[in-house]
Scaffold this motif. Structure first.
Motif, mmCIF file in Angstrom:
data_model
loop_
_atom_site.group_PDB
_atom_site.id
_atom_site.type_symbol
_atom_site.label_atom_id
_atom_site.label_comp_id
_atom_site.label_asym_id
_atom_site.label_seq_id
_atom_site.Cartn_x
_atom_site.Cartn_y
_atom_site.Cartn_z
ATOM 1 N N GLY A 98 22.173 25.825 39.405
ATOM 2 C CA GLY A 98 22.696 26.754 38.425
ATOM 3 C C GLY A 98 22.713 26.104 37.052
ATOM 4 O O GLY A 98 23.048 24.927 36.922
ATOM 5 N N VAL A 99 22.331 26.854 36.028
ATOM 6 C CA VAL A 99 22.304 26.340 34.656
ATOM 7 C C VAL A 99 23.149 27.266 33.790
ATOM 8 O O VAL A 99 22.974 28.487 33.823
ATOM 9 C CB VAL A 99 20.857 26.272 34.106
ATOM 10 N N LEU A 100 24.063 26.690 33.027
ATOM 11 C CA LEU A 100 24.874 27.459 32.086
ATOM 12 C C LEU A 100 24.484 27.053 30.677
ATOM 13 O O LEU A 100 24.597 25.883 30.302
ATOM 14 C CB LEU A 100 26.369 27.213 32.331
ATOM 15 N N VAL A 101 23.992 28.021 29.908
ATOM 16 C CA VAL A 101 23.507 27.784 28.547
ATOM 17 C C VAL A 101 24.473 28.446 27.573
ATOM 18 O O VAL A 101 24.836 29.611 27.743
ATOM 19 C CB VAL A 101 22.090 28.353 28.352
ATOM 20 N N THR A 102 24.881 27.725 26.542
ATOM 21 C CA THR A 102 25.823 28.286 25.580
ATOM 22 C C THR A 102 25.472 27.854 24.169
ATOM 23 O O THR A 102 24.748 26.864 23.962
ATOM 24 C CB THR A 102 27.267 27.851 25.900
ATOM 25 N N THR A 103 25.986 28.603 23.197
ATOM 26 C CA THR A 103 25.843 28.210 21.798
ATOM 27 C C THR A 103 26.968 27.279 21.374
ATOM 28 O O THR A 103 26.929 26.734 20.271
ATOM 29 C CB THR A 103 25.868 29.455 20.897
ATOM 30 N N SER A 104 27.981 27.102 22.229
ATOM 31 C CA SER A 104 29.114 26.248 21.868
ATOM 32 C C SER A 104 29.028 24.940 22.651
ATOM 33 O O SER A 104 28.026 24.241 22.572
ATOM 34 C CB SER A 104 30.424 26.980 22.125
ATOM 35 N N GLY A 105 30.065 24.583 23.387
ATOM 36 C CA GLY A 105 30.077 23.328 24.130
ATOM 37 C C GLY A 105 30.973 23.445 25.346
ATOM 38 O O GLY A 105 31.516 24.507 25.667
ATOM 39 N N LEU A 108 24.738 21.830 32.549
ATOM 40 C CA LEU A 108 25.395 22.467 31.424
ATOM 41 C C LEU A 108 24.629 22.121 30.154
ATOM 42 O O LEU A 108 24.446 20.945 29.836
ATOM 43 C CB LEU A 108 26.854 22.001 31.319
ATOM 44 N N ILE A 109 24.192 23.140 29.409
ATOM 45 C CA ILE A 109 23.409 22.936 28.187
ATOM 46 C C ILE A 109 24.222 23.464 27.019
ATOM 47 O O ILE A 109 24.469 24.670 26.901
ATOM 48 C CB ILE A 109 22.046 23.648 28.274
ATOM 49 N N SER A 110 24.654 22.567 26.139
ATOM 50 C CA SER A 110 25.451 22.948 24.981
ATOM 51 C C SER A 110 24.565 23.510 23.872
ATOM 52 O O SER A 110 23.334 23.490 23.966
ATOM 53 C CB SER A 110 26.218 21.732 24.460
ATOM 54 N N GLY A 111 25.201 23.981 22.796
ATOM 55 C CA GLY A 111 24.463 24.586 21.705
ATOM 56 C C GLY A 111 23.478 23.639 21.039
ATOM 57 O O GLY A 111 22.330 24.002 20.772
ATOM 58 N N THR A 112 23.921 22.415 20.745
ATOM 59 C CA THR A 112 23.023 21.459 20.094
ATOM 60 C C THR A 112 21.866 21.082 21.008
ATOM 61 O O THR A 112 20.736 20.922 20.546
ATOM 62 C CB THR A 112 23.795 20.204 19.678
ATOM 63 N N LEU A 143 20.607 23.056 23.267
ATOM 64 C CA LEU A 143 19.749 24.243 23.316
ATOM 65 C C LEU A 143 18.811 24.282 22.118
ATOM 66 O O LEU A 143 17.610 24.546 22.258
ATOM 67 C CB LEU A 143 20.616 25.500 23.364
ATOM 68 N N VAL A 144 19.338 24.045 20.908
ATOM 69 C CA VAL A 144 18.502 24.053 19.708
ATOM 70 C C VAL A 144 17.399 23.005 19.822
ATOM 71 O O VAL A 144 16.236 23.260 19.480
ATOM 72 C CB VAL A 144 19.368 23.820 18.456
ATOM 73 N N ASP A 145 17.745 21.834 20.329
ATOM 74 C CA ASP A 145 16.747 20.780 20.484
ATOM 75 C C ASP A 145 15.657 21.195 21.468
ATOM 76 O O ASP A 145 14.458 20.990 21.223
ATOM 77 C CB ASP A 145 17.433 19.493 20.967
ATOM 78 N N LEU A 146 16.037 21.811 22.585
ATOM 79 C CA LEU A 146 15.052 22.269 23.561
ATOM 80 C C LEU A 146 14.161 23.351 22.973
ATOM 81 O O LEU A 146 12.942 23.367 23.208
ATOM 82 C CB LEU A 146 15.764 22.786 24.809
ATOM 83 N N LEU A 147 14.747 24.286 22.225
ATOM 84 C CA LEU A 147 13.948 25.340 21.609
ATOM 85 C C LEU A 147 12.885 24.753 20.695
ATOM 86 O O LEU A 147 11.709 25.139 20.742
ATOM 87 C CB LEU A 147 14.852 26.296 20.821
ATOM 88 N N GLY A 198 8.454 24.864 20.969
ATOM 89 C CA GLY A 198 7.789 25.820 20.092
ATOM 90 C C GLY A 198 8.571 27.070 19.779
ATOM 91 O O GLY A 198 8.013 28.012 19.225
ATOM 92 N N LEU A 199 9.869 27.122 20.113
ATOM 93 C CA LEU A 199 10.706 28.275 19.809
ATOM 94 C C LEU A 199 11.645 27.937 18.664
ATOM 95 O O LEU A 199 11.757 26.775 18.258
ATOM 96 C CB LEU A 199 11.499 28.702 21.054
ATOM 97 N N ARG A 200 12.354 28.948 18.151
ATOM 98 C CA ARG A 200 13.162 28.714 16.966
ATOM 99 C C ARG A 200 14.570 29.245 17.179
ATOM 100 O O ARG A 200 14.797 30.226 17.888
ATOM 101 C CB ARG A 200 12.536 29.396 15.752
ATOM 102 N N GLY A 201 15.521 28.567 16.549
ATOM 103 C CA GLY A 201 16.916 28.980 16.619
ATOM 104 C C GLY A 201 17.780 27.952 15.925
ATOM 105 O O GLY A 201 17.432 26.770 15.858
#
Length: 680
Positions: A462-469, A485-489, A491-495, A499-502
């Motif tokens: 299970g993966v929980l993705v958020t814009t916060s922490g 658990l994937i925090s907001g920072t 997530l931005v790095d992965l994007l 090749g994605l943006r955010g």
């Protein structure tokens, strides 16, 4: 260009652009892989003349294909389907309730299967009958209890299904109502709606080649029913400088034949004319309600003005196209330059390669003080993104990482936002993803719910993705479980890496945690112990025995408190762990700082604290000068977490150290739960 449009179509357009960027990124990746493979092959066969000649021919073919795609830009774009608002509407279909095994009642025991066994005498026969009856009653009551539990679970699953489908239908209806409202606004000539809709039409179009800009600034004149816009055109570099590549065996090198300057300039003018005509075509083709009587389009490039040397938008083409005249053209058969300058009486720069500007007939600023802008290099703010669009972006990310992924709005799979499958052998499998577009810390309950979903659906992870922490409670609960658990920072790095943006807010990332105000205002607590046991040393900022918040539990997954008053630092020998504490900067409501040690379950899953002996704490100042030494209790067998001691605030503001010693057989999770952190 002043601001970006917002709204449902704008969000949809952003998602479409992200998907196209992903396709372009994948194409670039494939080309890079092919280039690397060719480089390897060339290294192995660099002396083979046939290979070098074939490679030169391939590069020439690539140049020819590029020129052909530029020459056929308008024709290809006209063959593409027109934008339709109806395509944005979502269906209200939901998956039927499927209780799975819970649909089958528990089978009740059959009395015929419980016959007495043995009994030659009357007394033994009566005893055997009593034993058979007792077995039957025992199994019957057990079956009744199991059936009651099944019905309870079935009711809970049905309630969850009804809540989930109700929320989904509400979201679909809210989205569709927004689309309807927008289209009504376009039909009634509302300037905001018209600009938002048609800006999205251009921005989201998939017919533009890779590398073409997507910047648009627009305004709508309702009295004239005219859309006025600046549309960014590609620069001169879009036309290949080389015409062909030839291998010269005598020199063992490739030679590029330059494209004649006149031919390159003529092709660039043709590309500009096609771009203007195609943009106008897309606007009129998408105008289902007849909101546009005419379009005034200025084709601009973002470059240095030759007259001033400053970065500016330079107009290289302009046209004011009436609807009746434009829709009567057969664009796939026209000469683009003649069509623009003669049939439509527009203007096209004679020397666009030298940025020779033309005078635009009408600018968006002439209609509205602050025209709406979309596109450019600005990244979408994940905080402001529509929840459905955010889920789609996360699904795009998983696909970019090599997985199969689909949002549950399309598959209606219960309890999950994104379904993903990792095809990697052994470690791959089904992955369930939950998406939380939060500004505050995700509560531990969300992580526990995800773990329950993983178990219910039989997923591998299970993966929980958020814009916060995430707080320490969430991190501690996830430890050792198939959760990520994937925090907001993160997530931005992965994007960005795929090749994605955010971005997160105005700066793209949350504000960094502040350092203590002055170097002199902190101490270092260096901890040492004997034995080879692997430990995590942590700190809790508390009021009494309760931690202030999850963020005030400092450990390996939360290296500092929000105000930076307590943080982990690298240990200096002979210390094996260290914390930095600015006592004067601790929150006013905090009256103690609790220090704890716990077994690292990954490094030593079967260890306990019996090997934690000879422990002590060195109190150092900011210059790493030792001020004193504090003794703490040794560990005991069967315990995996220990309170080393606590600094307690006295009435005068000083801090005294009190030795601890309480151990916890349940490890760090039990210890932090005892201090008020919600973790299972």
């Amino acid at each position: 260009m002043s601001r970006r449009s917002a709204g449902l179509v704008g969000v949809w357009a952003e998602v479409q652009r992200q998907q196209q960027r992903q396709r372009e990124a994948e194409a670039r990746q494939r080309r890079e892989q092919e280039r690397q493979a060719r480089a390897h092959q060339r290294q192995l066969a660099q002396n083979q003349r046939e290979y070098r000649q074939a490679e030169a021919g391939r590069r020439t073919a690539e140049l020819d294909d590029r020129v052909a795609s530029l020459q056929g830009l308008l024709a290809a774009g006209c063959r593409a389907p027109a934008f339709r608002a109806a395509a944005l509407l979502r269906t209200e279909e939901v998956q039927a309730f499927d209780p799975g095994p819970l649909a089958w009642p528990v089978r009740m025991p059959d009395p015929a299967q419980y016959q007495p066994q043995g009994g030659w005498t009357a007394g033994r026969r009566a005893q055997a009958e009593a034993e058979a009856r007792a077995r039957f009653e025992h199994d019957w009551y057990a079956a009744q209890a199991a059936e009651a539990q099944r019905q309870q679970q079935l009711a809970a699953h049905r309630h969850e299904y009804e809540q989930r489908t109700g929320a989904h239908l509400s979201e679909v209806r809210r989205h569709n109502a927004g689309v309807t409202e927008l289209t009504e606004g376009v039909r009634s000539g509302d300037p905001e709606a018209v600009v938002e809709y048609f800006s999205a039409v251009l921005y989201a179009a998939t017919t533009w080649p890779e590398g073409f800009p997507r910047q648009v600034s627009a305004a709508y004149d309702p009295a004239a029913r005219q859309l006025v816009l600046d549309w960014e055109l590609p620069g001169y570099g879009v036309v290949p400088e080389a015409k062909s590549v030839r291998y010269m065996p005598t020199l063992d090198q490739d030679k590029e034949t330059p494209r004649p300057v006149g031919q390159r300039r003529a092709l660039y003018r043709e590309v500009l004319a096609q771009s203007v005509l195609l943009a106008v075509h897309q606007l009129f083709a998408a105008d289902e309600s007849g909101a546009l009587e005419s379009v005034a389009l200025n084709g601009v490039v973002d470059d240095h003005d030759p007259a001033t040397g400053r970065q500016a938008l330079i107009c290289l083409a302009t046209v004011m196209a009436p609807r009746g005249m434009f829709t009567g053209l057969h664009l796939e058969q026209v000469d683009p330059v003649s069509c623009l300058t003669e049939a439509l009486r527009g203007q096209l720069s004679a020397r666009p390669d030298q940025l020779a500007a033309v005078r635009p007939s009408r600018r968006p600023e002439d209609v509205r003080d602050r025209p709406v802008t979309r596109g450019g290099d600005e990244e979408p703010d994940l905080y402001d993104m529509d929840p459905i669009a955010f889920e789609s972006l996360v699904a795009d990310l998983f696909r970019a990482m090599g997985m199969e992924a689909v949002t549950t709005e399309r598959s209606n799979d219960g309890g999950v936002d994104v379904d993903a499958v990792d095809p990697t052998p052994i470690r791959g499998g089904k992955i369930v993803v939950q998406v939380k577009r939060y500004r505050n810390t995700v509560p531990p309950t969300a992580v526990r719910d995800l773990y329950g979903t993983v178990q219910d659906v039989g997923a591998n992870k299970g993966v929980l993705v958020t814009t916060s922490g995430f707080g320490p409670g969430s991190r501690t609960f996830a430890q050792g479980k198939p959760l990520e658990l994937i925090s907001g920072t993160e997530l931005v790095d992965l994007l960005h890496r795929h090749g994605l943006r955010g971005r997160l807010g105005e700066r793209g990332r949350p504000a960094a945690r502040p350092e203590p105000a002055a170097r002199e205002d902190y101490n270092v607590l260096g901890m040492s112990w004997s034995g080879d046991v692997a430990l995590d040393v942590c700190a809790l900022v508390c009021t009494g025995s309760r931690v202030l918040s999850d963020e005030h539990f400092v450990f390996f997954n939360n290296p500092a408190t929000p105000d930076g008053s307590v943080r982990t630092v690298a240990a200096v020998p002979p210390d094996r762990a260290a914390l930095r504490v600015a006592f004067d900067a601790l929150p006013d409501r905090a009256d103690r700082l609790v220090l704890v040690a716990a077994i690292d379950p990954e490094a030593a899953p079967h260890a306990d604290l019996s090997g934690f002996t000879g422990a002590g704490i060195r109190l150092l100042d900011s210059a790493m000068t030792e001020l004193g030494r504090l003794d703490v209790s040794d560990g005991r067998p069967h315990e995996t977490a220990l309170v080393l001691g606590s600094f307690r605030r006295r009435a005068g503001g000083d801090w005294d150290f009190v030795v601890g010693g309480r151990g916890y057989p349940g490890g760090l999770a039990q210890l932090v739960r005892d201090h008020g952190i919600d973790v299972e």
